[in-house]
Design a protein around this motif. Sequence first.
Motif: not given
Length: 216
Positions: A15, A20, A48, A52, A118-119, A123, A152, A155
């Motif tokens: 991730i 990011t 995201s 996921l 992110i995704a 991931a 996440l 993030t």
Amino acid sequence: MEDWFKQFIILWSVIDPIGTVPVFLAVTAGLGSPSLSRKLALKAVLISAIVLLFFVIAGEYLLNEMGIPLEAFQIAGGLVLFLFALTMIFGESKPDEEMGIVQKGMHGAVFPLAIPSIASPGAMMAAVLLTDNNRFSVMHQFVTTMVMLSVLFVTFILMLLATRIQKVIGVAGASVISRVMGLILAAVAVNSILTGIQQYFDLHTAVSVSSPAMGL
């Protein structure tokens, strides 16, 4: 406890919350409003999470139904990740494609922020592999999902702090970080491709060796 920590390290790597931040700075550079930036960060993380979670729940089933081995998915994900890394290394501070999206405002939350930053393909792949129904119990998969959601959340926090980070490092610093992370991302992508190729041939070699033995 050791398994949880291992899962956290794997999910943190794929991730990549720190990596990011430069992407988030690029996407929000033209917004000019902290509130819009926060909404974009929240939207990106929620998208995201949905993507996921979808791969956690249905990813393995869909791949099996389409006859796609996990190794092929890993190789394809690595290729996509590698191409994205090249745009971070050799492209402008904002690639032309991303500039068009940034000018559309909140659409930047979907691409390139939610997907593939992110995704990422890595991931998605990790979400499938770490929740393999044949290897892990329902409780183990639940713990893995919670670990993924915690990454996440981190993030999201880092994106909220991105404006302060930008004031410290400036545009040039963000560009340097973006290119360095692009290089690291390229290495991760190549490793993903090589691992997928190795696992694919190892599997098929084992099958071809065992088949004559079964015939005997």
